[in-house]
Write a protein that holds these residues in place. Structure first.
Motif, short mmCIF file in Angstrom:
data_model
loop_
_atom_site.label_atom_id
_atom_site.label_comp_id
_atom_site.label_asym_id
_atom_site.label_seq_id
_atom_site.Cartn_x
_atom_site.Cartn_y
_atom_site.Cartn_z
N VAL A 160 0.87 -1.18 0.00
CA VAL A 160 0.00 0.00 0.00
C VAL A 160 0.91 1.23 0.00
CG1 VAL A 160 -1.80 1.28 1.20
CG2 VAL A 160 -1.82 -1.22 1.25
N THR A 161 0.75 2.08 -1.01
CA THR A 161 1.60 3.26 -1.18
C THR A 161 0.99 4.48 -0.47
OG1 THR A 161 0.54 3.69 -3.31
CG2 THR A 161 2.56 2.38 -3.33
N PRO A 162 1.76 5.56 -0.31
CA PRO A 162 1.27 6.71 0.47
C PRO A 162 -0.02 7.33 -0.04
CG PRO A 162 3.64 6.86 0.21
CD PRO A 162 3.19 5.72 -0.65
N ASP A 163 -0.31 7.20 -1.34
CA ASP A 163 -1.53 7.78 -1.88
C ASP A 163 -2.72 6.82 -1.79
OD1 ASP A 163 -0.55 6.00 -3.69
OD2 ASP A 163 -0.78 7.29 -5.45
N GLY A 164 -2.55 5.71 -1.06
CA GLY A 164 -3.65 4.79 -0.83
C GLY A 164 -3.81 3.71 -1.87
N GLN A 165 -2.97 3.69 -2.90
CA GLN A 165 -3.08 2.63 -3.91
C GLN A 165 -2.53 1.31 -3.36
OE1 GLN A 165 -2.53 3.54 -8.13
NE2 GLN A 165 -1.83 5.59 -7.52
N HIS A 166 -3.12 0.23 -3.85
CA HIS A 166 -2.82 -1.10 -3.34
C HIS A 166 -2.32 -1.98 -4.49
CE1 HIS A 166 -4.59 -5.07 -1.48
NE2 HIS A 166 -3.26 -5.08 -1.52
N ALA A 167 -1.05 -2.36 -4.44
CA ALA A 167 -0.47 -3.24 -5.46
C ALA A 167 -0.50 -4.68 -4.97
CB ALA A 167 0.97 -2.82 -5.77
N PHE A 168 -1.12 -5.56 -5.76
CA PHE A 168 -1.12 -6.99 -5.48
C PHE A 168 -1.41 -7.70 -6.79
CE2 PHE A 168 -5.43 -5.71 -5.26
CZ PHE A 168 -6.26 -6.80 -5.39
N ARG A 173 -0.14 -2.94 -11.55
CA ARG A 173 0.39 -1.68 -12.06
C ARG A 173 -0.35 -0.51 -11.42
NH1 ARG A 173 1.09 -1.75 -18.46
NH2 ARG A 173 2.47 -0.03 -17.89
N LEU A 174 0.42 0.38 -10.80
CA LEU A 174 -0.14 1.57 -10.18
C LEU A 174 0.16 2.79 -11.05
CD1 LEU A 174 0.91 0.95 -6.46
CD2 LEU A 174 -1.12 0.11 -7.68
N ASN A 175 -0.72 3.78 -11.02
CA ASN A 175 -0.48 4.96 -11.84
C ASN A 175 0.49 5.95 -11.22
OD1 ASN A 175 -2.01 6.34 -9.88
ND2 ASN A 175 -3.90 6.27 -11.11
N ASN A 176 1.05 5.57 -10.04
CA ASN A 176 2.08 6.41 -9.42
C ASN A 176 3.49 5.94 -9.75
OD1 ASN A 176 2.46 4.15 -7.81
ND2 ASN A 176 1.30 4.98 -6.08
N LEU A 204 3.03 0.42 3.41
CA LEU A 204 2.70 -0.78 4.17
C LEU A 204 3.07 -2.00 3.34
CD1 LEU A 204 -0.88 0.21 5.42
CD2 LEU A 204 1.31 0.65 6.56
N VAL A 205 3.76 -2.96 3.96
CA VAL A 205 4.18 -4.19 3.28
C VAL A 205 3.50 -5.38 3.97
CG1 VAL A 205 6.13 -5.64 2.62
CG2 VAL A 205 6.41 -3.15 2.71
N TYR A 206 2.70 -6.12 3.21
CA TYR A 206 1.99 -7.28 3.74
C TYR A 206 2.41 -8.53 2.96
CZ TYR A 206 -1.48 -4.13 5.94
OH TYR A 206 -2.12 -3.17 6.68
#
Length: 268
Positions: A160-168, A173-176, A204-206
């Motif tokens: 989870v990146t600082p702008d709230g996007q969630h990569a899994f 692919r995130l737009n940041n 956040l790393v899960y």
């Protein structure tokens, strides 16, 4: 037979046995990457098959320009025997197919890079150092690498990146600018998340124990994994391959399908 002849025959037999033992000494070969200077845009063989052993990762497109680490283990073949692949200091479990072959993807940045194959007890079998001269391959400022020690388990990395996007796996692919690729399937990874220009803020790393994999495909049956306790290793690397490189390693035990563990919260 005279004693002298017996000794000669015994010495010859002992020599042959020792020669056979030497010939069976565990070792490794690396077909790619090769040592020295490398400009990946020119040297990559685009006609070579994009395969991986023992099981293929999914190319989700989070990163482009990946390289393949390809080689062969001698006297160490077998999917149930994990050796170690150490890439730029990031250790990962290494499994092979029945013939001892392996192919793993990695997104190398420009500059100095290293690949080492080591035995399970930590003995170095093969190591190459090369310089990636392709300036288009920007070294990642944040890289998160997940590997685990059970070829019959499927673990997933979640960021989870600082702008709230969630990569899994379902949204690699995130737009940041962040990307999750490769997404290892069928165990045991690697899975990687990288950002060349990270956002400032909290990450956040899960790690999620998603399920298991067997002859019949995916399943969620307890006990169908190989290890009773699955050991996941997460490497968090900042400014890889630079004088400012910093890294942290976390070992995470997972026991039950569905486990979701917050491994690390960090601020960039």
């Amino acid at each position: 037979m005279r004693l002298q002849d017996f000794r000669c025959h015994w010495a010859l037999l002992l020599g042959l046995l020792l020669a056979g033992a030497v010939g069976a000494e565990p070792g490794a070969e690396l077909a790619s990457p090769t040592a020295g200077w490398r400009y990946s845009g020119l040297l990559d063989d685009l006609d070579s098959p994009r395969v991986a052993y023992p099981t293929p990762p999914i190319d989700r497109g989070g990163q482009r320009g990946r390289s393949l680490i390809e080689g062969h283990l001698r006297e160490l073949a077998g999917i149930d025997r994990a050796q170690r692949l150490v890439v730029n200091g990031n250790p990962l479990p290494l499994y092979t197919d029945a013939q001892g072959r392996f192919v793993r993807p990695y997104a190398f940045g420009s500059g100095s890079n290293s690949v080492e194959v080591a035995s399970a007890d930590g003995r170095s079998l093969k190591r190459v150092q090369f310089y990636e001269a392709n300036a288009g391959r920007v070294p990642p400022r944040v890289r998160v690498v997940l590997g685990w020690d059970d070829p019959k388990a499927e673990l997933d990395l979640h960021i989870v990146t600082p702008d709230g996007q969630h990569a899994f796996w379902a949204r690699p692919r995130l737009n940041n600018g962040g990307g999750l690729d490769p997404d290892g399937v069928d165990g045991p990874g690697p899975e990687m998340f990288t950002m060349a220009a990270p956002l400032h803020g909290t990450y956040l790393v899960y790690v999620n124990y998603w399920g298991n994999y067997g002859d019949q495909g995916y399943n969620f049956q307890a006990g169908s994994n190989q290890q009773e306790v699955i050991t996941a290793q997460v490497n968090l690397v900042f400014n890889e391959n630079s004088v400012n490189e910093k890294r942290e390693t976390f070992v995470v035990p997972l026991r039950t399908i569905g486990d979701l563990v917050l491994v690390k919260t960090f601020t960039y």
